[in-house]
Design an enzyme around this catalytic site. Structure first.
Site, PDB file in Angstrom:
ATOM      1  N   VAL A 102       0.836  -1.193   0.000  1.00 30.88           N
ATOM      2  CA  VAL A 102       0.000   0.000   0.000  1.00 30.88           C
ATOM      3  C   VAL A 102       0.875   1.248   0.000  1.00 30.88           C
ATOM      4  O   VAL A 102       1.778   1.394   0.838  1.00 30.88           O
ATOM      5  CB  VAL A 102      -0.942   0.010   1.223  1.00 30.88           C
ATOM      6  N   CYS A 183      -4.514  -8.981   3.571  1.00 33.04           N
ATOM      7  CA  CYS A 183      -4.208  -7.818   4.414  1.00 33.04           C
ATOM      8  C   CYS A 183      -4.696  -8.062   5.837  1.00 33.04           C
ATOM      9  O   CYS A 183      -5.886  -8.302   6.059  1.00 33.04           O
ATOM     10  CB  CYS A 183      -4.859  -6.562   3.854  1.00 33.04           C
ATOM     11  N   ASN A 285      10.038 -13.830   4.246  1.00 34.65           N
ATOM     12  CA  ASN A 285      11.451 -14.099   4.575  1.00 34.65           C
ATOM     13  C   ASN A 285      12.394 -13.894   3.387  1.00 34.65           C
ATOM     14  O   ASN A 285      13.471 -14.492   3.361  1.00 34.65           O
ATOM     15  CB  ASN A 285      11.655 -15.529   5.095  1.00 34.65           C
TER      16      ASN A 285
END
Length: 427
Positions: A102, A183, A285
């Site tokens: 975002v 999200c 990661n």
């Protein structure tokens, strides 16, 4: 040294009237009709942008891949899987992908990452309802250009028809329409979208099916995992059965928001990959190219996404890494003759080429120069004191840091970045 790129016009479908190109932002509304044209619902005096010359041809090529057999749900399961892989292969099976962020994965940043090795990229998450209702939102939040491909355009949504209306506006300008199902932030809880739709799987299924039945581009989804592995696999299979052509899996649960404290679960991603027949991407990661290599090996995924690490180091996919990820005993490390200030200058030049809201630019300055600001916090304070930014001021910030000797070089292994093979493995 400031980086210069060719003068590339923005894709901004606004009106069917021919226009003189202007280097401004744009927002897609309907399908393109001819080269060097823009689309707009209002009179043409405010037209900002131009369409790349070959977009009509690109749209036709997409339709040859997907529309010939639409609607997708009328196909057998095998045909849908074959079509998903045919599309992915046509795009070159990209492996190194800029994740949706975002306010952060906007066009200038995507273009910078592409220069430094990214094979594909997501737009920032776009709010489907606001996208359909607000021309200003479309103008500011979604821009693209000819070189900005392959491209995923991501929406959050909880209404199948609203999502479809938004997706129709962008489908000529992307390679996937992506649904944000991952999200985990409070705003997503309040808005009932993202990972909080995991409590309503029938709604998720309807979001996917409605797009699949009505779009000429494939539908992808980006998800988080459930705490229970079996629930995650059932969820992924439901999405595949609904017509999802590609699944990106963030290996953390909805409640695992702190990425620095909680490592992504690559085993869960591997289980999803082994359970599905469509392409699967791994997210989590990915801090440098060794992580890319390890993730592809551990998960068998068809590609990886990186987010936060790219914000600090947009050259990650070219093999560069920040000093914190260079082991002290690694003899092969060397100064890569590139630092984050160099990358910031390149980013600013791209922003001059492709204007975006200043809030996005400010955020990138803080991310790329964060380590430098910790050494010279008074420079950061000067930046924060500026309510109105200019490019001249931002370039001067870089000059001041260099005069203070604040350079922190990025490092590049002698062996360079790992070679990512076409079959998804790394050597």
């Amino acid at each position: 040294m400031r980086f210069k790129i060719p003068n590339l016009p923005l894709l901004s479908p606004k009106t069917l009237n021919p226009l003189t190109p202007k280097p401004h932002m744009a927002s897609p509304l309907t399908a393109p009709e001819a080269q060097a044209r823009t689309l707009h619902s209002d009179p043409p005096q405010d037209l900002d942008d131009v369409l790349c010359s070959d977009q009509h041809q690109q749209q036709e090529e997409q339709q040859q891949t997907f529309a010939d057999t639409a609607p997708s749900l009328c196909l057998s399961g095998e045909s849908r899987i074959e079509r998903a892989w045919a599309h992915w292969s046509k795009l070159g099976r990209p492996k190194l992908i800029v994740a949706p962020m975002v306010d952060n994965s906007e066009l200038p940043f995507r273009m910078l990452c592409r220069k430094y090795g990214a094979d594909a990229a997501y737009t920032p998450m776009l709010h489907s309802r606001i996208f359909t209702e607000s021309e200003k939102y479309r103008d500011q939040e979604f821009t693209t250009c000819k070189e900005d491909r392959p491209l995923f355009v991501q929406f959050c949504a909880n209404d199948p028809e609203v999502l479809l209306e938004a997706a129709k506006r962008v489908e000529p300008y992307c390679d996937y329409v992506d649904i944000n199902l991952g999200c985990p932030q409070r705003i997503a809880r309040r808005g009932n979208y993202g990972a909080f739709l995991m409590d309503n799987l029938p709604l998720i299924k309807s979001l996917v099916e409605n797009l699949v039945q009505n779009l000429h581009v494939p539908v992808s989804c980006k998800v988080r995992i459930f705490p229970d592995l079996e629930d995650t696999i059932k969820y992924a299979r439901m999405l595949e059965d609904a017509g999802c052509s590609l699944l990106a899996v963030h290996g953390r649960t909805r409640d695992e928001k702190d990425q620095k404290k909680v490592r992504a679960n690559w085993d869960a991603i591997k289980a999803v990959k082994n359970s599905l027949r469509i392409p699967v991407l791994a997210n989590g990661n990915i801090r440098h190219m060794d992580d890319v290599h390890d993730c592809l090996e551990a998960t068998g995924a068809d590609g990886v996404l990186s987010a936060e690490s790219l914000l600090e180091n947009p050259a990650l996919f070219a093999g560069f890494r920040t000093a914190e990820w260079v082991p002290g005993n690694e003899e092969s490390k060397k100064d890569g003759k590139l630092d984050q200030a160099d990358l910031l200058v390149e980013y600013l030049k791209l922003c001059e080429q492709y204007p975006v809201p200043w809030r996005m630019i400010r955020a990138h300055v803080h991310k790329m120069l964060g380590q430098w600001f910790r050494i010279h916090p008074h420079i950061r304070e000067d930046l924060n004191a500026q309510s109105i930014l200019t490019f001249e001021f931002l370039y001067s910030i870089v000059d001041r840091l260099r005069e203070l000797g604040a350079g922190i070089p990025l490092h590049l292994k002698e062996t360079n970045a790992a070679t990512i093979c076409a079959n998804g493995s790394a050597t």
